[in-house]
Scaffold this active site. Structure first.
Site, mmCIF file in Angstrom:
data_model
loop_
_atom_site.group_PDB
_atom_site.id
_atom_site.type_symbol
_atom_site.label_atom_id
_atom_site.label_comp_id
_atom_site.label_asym_id
_atom_site.label_seq_id
_atom_site.Cartn_x
_atom_site.Cartn_y
_atom_site.Cartn_z
ATOM 1 N N ASP A 149 0.588 -1.056 -0.116
ATOM 2 C CA ASP A 149 0.056 -0.031 0.103
ATOM 3 C C ASP A 149 0.863 1.257 0.026
ATOM 4 O OD1 ASP A 149 0.791 -0.382 2.446
ATOM 5 O OD2 ASP A 149 -1.058 -0.994 3.387
ATOM 6 N N ASP A 188 -7.884 -2.438 14.074
ATOM 7 C CA ASP A 188 -9.223 -2.899 13.604
ATOM 8 C C ASP A 188 -9.574 -3.849 12.658
ATOM 9 O OD1 ASP A 188 -7.790 -1.989 11.171
ATOM 10 O OD2 ASP A 188 -9.336 -0.192 10.966
ATOM 11 N N HIS A 203 -7.425 -4.533 9.980
ATOM 12 C CA HIS A 203 -7.169 -4.451 8.551
ATOM 13 C C HIS A 203 -5.683 -5.197 8.324
ATOM 14 C CE1 HIS A 203 -4.736 -0.352 9.355
ATOM 15 N NE2 HIS A 203 -3.950 -1.455 9.397
ATOM 16 N N GLU A 245 -9.869 -1.992 5.165
ATOM 17 C CA GLU A 245 -10.283 -1.584 6.438
ATOM 18 C C GLU A 245 -11.596 -2.463 6.521
ATOM 19 O OE1 GLU A 245 -8.518 0.115 8.348
ATOM 20 O OE2 GLU A 245 -8.312 2.134 7.905
HETATM 21 P P1 PGA Z 1 2.063 -1.464 12.755
HETATM 22 O O1 PGA Z 1 0.750 -1.301 11.500
HETATM 23 O O2 PGA Z 1 2.915 -2.514 12.309
HETATM 24 O O3 PGA Z 1 2.672 -0.056 12.682
HETATM 25 O O4 PGA Z 1 1.391 -1.787 14.044
HETATM 26 C C1 PGA Z 1 0.423 -2.605 11.122
HETATM 27 C C2 PGA Z 1 -0.737 -2.434 10.155
HETATM 28 O O5 PGA Z 1 -1.378 -1.409 10.386
HETATM 29 O O6 PGA Z 1 -0.997 -3.239 9.295
#
Ligand code: PGA
Length: 260
Positions: A67, A136, A138, A143
């Site tokens: 992404d 959440d 994702h 999302e």
């Molecule tokens: P993080 O994010 O590794 O910074 O916790 C993980 C994600 O949002 O997939």
């Protein structure tokens, strides 16, 4: 689904790096799907160490990132192109022509997304996809409520994700709300998936993903349908799992012939 629980993020990342190194040794032109965020940083550090000390060769490897923020140039310090350059690309011998990251500055984003999907197909698809998980649920930036069949496209971030990632931006006005992300369907086509999660903040999301119902409201739960999904967790992220003891026993007694 295989769930590997290690005492800390460092050892879990080493397990992940060994799996990736094993794949690259077996298939030097492997196609990797990569992730950003805090979680994979130790994994990349271990791969860099293996490149320097054990001659792990990235020369023929292709990478596709999950992404990117829309509206951030590749030079922006919070862009994922910048993150990948700093945390992996500049330290190993990846061919820059084989490092693909969604272009958040593309003029025609829907068209760019179609091209990204075509590039993944032309490369033969991902042999292995690295994932983090959002609080959440994702994966990528898919999302809650994302179609479980979705492909690379524009998504709008939830308030929860905006808050989780606010630390990368100097002020809220500079934090993009829109992103390009591989779809859930795109991720599910990878031959193997490695999801990493560390820390107590991830425990609830991990438990829902591994042991809850499969639902678009928790996109990571779709990995229950993936034939080769591995969760690499530290103790804190595994704390909410009902079958915690069972997963530990399985891994500690994994027969040699089953090692990967
Ligand atoms: P993080 O994010 O590794 O910074 O916790 C993980 C994600 O949002 O997939």
């Amino acid at each position: 689904m295989e769930i590997i629980i290690q005492s800390d993020p460092q050892s879990a990342s080493q397990v992940g790096a060994r799996i990736i190194a094993g794949l690259i040794k077996k298939k030097p032109d492997a196609v990797l799907g990569l992730a950003t965020g805090s979680t994979p940083v130790l994994l990349y550090r271990e791969l860099i160490r293996m490149h320097r000390e054990e001659a792990l060769d990235f020369g023929r490897v292709t990478v596709f990132n999950l992404d990117e923020y829309i509206g951030l140039s590749p030079e922006h310090s919070a862009s994922y192109r910048h993150f990948m350059y700093e945390n992996l690309f500049r330290h190993v011998n990846l061919n820059p022509e084989r490092t693909f990251i969604p272009d958040g500055m593309a003029k025609d984003i829907p068209r760019f997304c179609l091209r990204y999907e075509a590039q993944i197909r032309q490369a033969g698809g991902m042999d292995l996809q690295v994932l983090g998980i959002g609080t959440d649920g994702h994966i990528g930036f898919n999302e809650p409520s994302s179609s479980l069949a979705s492909r690379t496209r524009i998504k709008t971030l939830t308030a929860e994700t905006l808050a989780d990632n606010a630390r990368f931006f100097d002020c809220p006005e500079n934090q993009p709300r829109h992103v390009i992300t591989m779809g859930v369907g795109t991720i599910m086509e990878a031959s193997r998936v490695l999801l990493l999660a560390f820390g107590e903040k991830k425990a609830a999301a991990v438990a829902e993903a591994a042991e809850g119902p499969v639902t678009a409201m928790h996109p990571a739960s779709v990995l229950q349908f993936h034939p080769a999904a591995t969760f690499l967790l530290d103790e804190a992220a595994a704390a909410g799992l009902k079958k915690h003891q069972y997963y530990r026993w399985v891994y500690d007694h994994k027969p040699d012939w089953q090692q990967s």
